[in-house]
Design a protein around this motif. Sequence first.
Motif, PDB file in Angstrom:
ATOM      1  N   GLN A 150       1.586  -1.825  -0.873  1.00  0.00           N
ATOM      2  CA  GLN A 150       1.231  -2.686  -2.001  1.00  0.00           C
ATOM      3  C   GLN A 150       0.141  -2.106  -2.889  1.00  0.00           C
ATOM      4  O   GLN A 150       0.048  -2.462  -4.066  1.00  0.00           O
ATOM      5  CB  GLN A 150       0.813  -4.079  -1.497  1.00  0.00           C
ATOM      6  CG  GLN A 150      -0.491  -4.147  -0.738  1.00  0.00           C
ATOM      7  CD  GLN A 150      -0.303  -3.999   0.766  1.00  0.00           C
ATOM      8  OE1 GLN A 150       0.657  -3.371   1.214  1.00  0.00           O
ATOM      9  NE2 GLN A 150      -1.206  -4.572   1.545  1.00  0.00           N
ATOM     10  N   ARG A 151      -0.679  -1.232  -2.363  1.00  0.00           N
ATOM     11  CA  ARG A 151      -1.754  -0.656  -3.179  1.00  0.00           C
ATOM     12  C   ARG A 151      -1.308   0.583  -3.936  1.00  0.00           C
ATOM     13  O   ARG A 151      -2.031   1.065  -4.804  1.00  0.00           O
ATOM     14  CB  ARG A 151      -2.957  -0.330  -2.301  1.00  0.00           C
ATOM     15  CG  ARG A 151      -3.596  -1.569  -1.698  1.00  0.00           C
ATOM     16  CD  ARG A 151      -4.688  -1.210  -0.727  1.00  0.00           C
ATOM     17  NE  ARG A 151      -5.215  -2.405  -0.087  1.00  0.00           N
ATOM     18  CZ  ARG A 151      -5.976  -2.390   1.004  1.00  0.00           C
ATOM     19  NH1 ARG A 151      -6.275  -1.244   1.569  1.00  0.00           N
ATOM     20  NH2 ARG A 151      -6.422  -3.515   1.529  1.00  0.00           N
ATOM     21  N   GLU A 152      -0.144   1.102  -3.581  1.00  0.00           N
ATOM     22  CA  GLU A 152       0.366   2.304  -4.227  1.00  0.00           C
ATOM     23  C   GLU A 152       1.654   2.033  -4.996  1.00  0.00           C
ATOM     24  O   GLU A 152       2.121   2.892  -5.737  1.00  0.00           O
ATOM     25  CB  GLU A 152       0.604   3.396  -3.175  1.00  0.00           C
ATOM     26  CG  GLU A 152      -0.652   3.748  -2.391  1.00  0.00           C
ATOM     27  CD  GLU A 152      -0.364   4.730  -1.271  1.00  0.00           C
ATOM     28  OE1 GLU A 152       0.636   5.483  -1.377  1.00  0.00           O
ATOM     29  OE2 GLU A 152      -1.120   4.752  -0.290  1.00  0.00           O
ATOM     30  N   GLY A 153       2.249   0.871  -4.790  1.00  0.00           N
ATOM     31  CA  GLY A 153       3.473   0.526  -5.501  1.00  0.00           C
ATOM     32  C   GLY A 153       4.656   1.385  -5.131  1.00  0.00           C
ATOM     33  O   GLY A 153       5.472   1.745  -5.984  1.00  0.00           O
ATOM     34  N   ARG A 154       4.800   1.686  -3.846  1.00  0.00           N
ATOM     35  CA  ARG A 154       5.929   2.514  -3.422  1.00  0.00           C
ATOM     36  C   ARG A 154       6.508   1.995  -2.112  1.00  0.00           C
ATOM     37  O   ARG A 154       5.815   1.350  -1.316  1.00  0.00           O
ATOM     38  CB  ARG A 154       5.534   3.984  -3.278  1.00  0.00           C
ATOM     39  CG  ARG A 154       4.528   4.280  -2.180  1.00  0.00           C
ATOM     40  CD  ARG A 154       4.081   5.732  -2.239  1.00  0.00           C
ATOM     41  NE  ARG A 154       3.081   6.045  -1.226  1.00  0.00           N
ATOM     42  CZ  ARG A 154       3.352   6.713  -0.102  1.00  0.00           C
ATOM     43  NH1 ARG A 154       4.593   7.116   0.153  1.00  0.00           N
ATOM     44  NH2 ARG A 154       2.392   6.985   0.760  1.00  0.00           N
ATOM     45  N   VAL A 155       7.780   2.279  -1.915  1.00  0.00           N
ATOM     46  CA  VAL A 155       8.491   1.868  -0.711  1.00  0.00           C
ATOM     47  C   VAL A 155       8.249   2.899   0.384  1.00  0.00           C
ATOM     48  O   VAL A 155       8.534   4.084   0.202  1.00  0.00           O
ATOM     49  CB  VAL A 155       9.997   1.716  -0.997  1.00  0.00           C
ATOM     50  CG1 VAL A 155      10.765   1.435   0.296  1.00  0.00           C
ATOM     51  CG2 VAL A 155      10.237   0.606  -2.013  1.00  0.00           C
ATOM     52  N   LEU A 156       7.748   2.432   1.522  1.00  0.00           N
ATOM     53  CA  LEU A 156       7.577   3.316   2.673  1.00  0.00           C
ATOM     54  C   LEU A 156       8.869   3.450   3.458  1.00  0.00           C
ATOM     55  O   LEU A 156       9.155   4.511   4.019  1.00  0.00           O
ATOM     56  CB  LEU A 156       6.478   2.777   3.588  1.00  0.00           C
ATOM     57  CG  LEU A 156       5.068   2.695   2.988  1.00  0.00           C
ATOM     58  CD1 LEU A 156       4.101   2.080   3.984  1.00  0.00           C
ATOM     59  CD2 LEU A 156       4.582   4.073   2.552  1.00  0.00           C
ATOM     60  N   GLU A 157       9.647   2.363   3.500  1.00  0.00           N
ATOM     61  CA  GLU A 157      10.918   2.408   4.232  1.00  0.00           C
ATOM     62  C   GLU A 157      11.789   1.234   3.813  1.00  0.00           C
ATOM     63  O   GLU A 157      11.306   0.100   3.695  1.00  0.00           O
ATOM     64  CB  GLU A 157      10.681   2.335   5.747  1.00  0.00           C
ATOM     65  CG  GLU A 157      11.958   2.384   6.566  1.00  0.00           C
ATOM     66  CD  GLU A 157      11.712   2.249   8.065  1.00  0.00           C
ATOM     67  OE1 GLU A 157      12.705   2.204   8.813  1.00  0.00           O
ATOM     68  OE2 GLU A 157      10.542   2.193   8.482  1.00  0.00           O
ATOM     69  N   VAL A 158      13.061   1.508   3.585  1.00  0.00           N
ATOM     70  CA  VAL A 158      14.046   0.435   3.447  1.00  0.00           C
ATOM     71  C   VAL A 158      14.501   0.099   4.862  1.00  0.00           C
ATOM     72  O   VAL A 158      15.095   0.922   5.553  1.00  0.00           O
ATOM     73  CB  VAL A 158      15.239   0.871   2.583  1.00  0.00           C
ATOM     74  CG1 VAL A 158      16.276  -0.249   2.523  1.00  0.00           C
ATOM     75  CG2 VAL A 158      14.789   1.239   1.186  1.00  0.00           C
ATOM     76  N   LEU A 159      14.203  -1.119   5.304  1.00  0.00           N
ATOM     77  CA  LEU A 159      14.408  -1.485   6.702  1.00  0.00           C
ATOM     78  C   LEU A 159      15.836  -1.926   6.999  1.00  0.00           C
ATOM     79  O   LEU A 159      16.232  -1.982   8.160  1.00  0.00           O
ATOM     80  CB  LEU A 159      13.443  -2.601   7.090  1.00  0.00           C
ATOM     81  CG  LEU A 159      11.962  -2.204   7.049  1.00  0.00           C
ATOM     82  CD1 LEU A 159      11.076  -3.433   7.101  1.00  0.00           C
ATOM     83  CD2 LEU A 159      11.633  -1.265   8.199  1.00  0.00           C
TER      84      LEU A 159
END
Length: 371
Positions: free
Chosen positions: A168-177
């Motif tokens: 949330q602080r970087e505005g990027r997806v870490l993983e599509v679960l």
Amino acid sequence: MIPAAPGAGPGAGALPTGTGHAPCHHGELLQGVFLDGDGRRCAGLVTLPMAGPGSSAEFVRRPGTEPGALTVTPADRTKAARAAALAVAECAERTGQPPCGGELRLTGDIPVGLGMGSSTSDVIATVRAVADSYRLRLTPGAVARLAVRAEQACDPLMLDGRPVLFAQREGRVLEVLGPALPPLAVVGCTLGRGAPVDTLSLPAYEPADSDVRAWERLRTRLRRALATGDVHLLGQVATASARRGQEVLAHPEFDALAVIARRVGAAGVQIAHSGAVAGVLFDPATPGLRHRVRSCLRALDSHGIPATRIFTTFTTTKELLHGRKGLDGLDGPGSLSGLDGAGGLDGPAHRGGDRQAGPRTPRRPARLPAL
């Protein structure tokens, strides 16, 4: 960037005008600190989507005016104002036009201060409206980048609803679960008497390596729950995440909420880690669901925990009935009638109008707690 459809522009001689909309969510299923693909720590979350409430924006662009000549209604939407200025600069550069001012008008029905993403919804609706006034459609990644710049952290409301672990602080997806959440029925409520959480007053928290390992284990279990459609495993993950969140939030009613969930045969509980909203999670395939939901509502009332909304994560009866029976008397998409005045699924928990889930607090910048 995707050009908007032809013919979407304003009439001849009219000021360029655009509109945008964004949904809200119902807090988180999982929130903590995780490792990205490079092994770096990142604050991340998985939100529980909720159809219905949202923010809408209309932006009237005034070419030839100064970029700072932006007005916002209501005037207290400071994050949306920043988002409008940032979006104007972005879209003007993309189209080769000079930045200018304009008027932004926001409307919506998201309860404020409960951790349902009201400020992010405002910001995303604003960015989309500004882009629409330029006849542009920004990618989700571009919208996320602008949202983080406008409010320092944002929820993944610009995405397509798939369950993702989102930094949330970087505005990027870490993983599509996974492709989708399994069907859930949720009894929403508020903790802490519905008072907004002052995240600035929360104690600073630096997680230990053991904390990160624990969150990573929950991430693995949630991934498995989504892959197998295991609602009860999902509920266990959400409950564990919510319980860890109490180390910071310390809602006095949380233990009672967890006990109620166990007694009525729910899969678990979830909370907003930056607000007061919470939910009791049910598998729609559970036998006697109607009775269990009624019992849950009575138990919440007896403990002084206000029920706010009953909703589902599915939208069609076909999706529910495809191997997942359990809602006898389903009256329509996501509905459950006759709950002793509780309204139906996807409706207010009390009849008599669209009552907000929390007190009518003024809009204020909503910050996620430090992790």
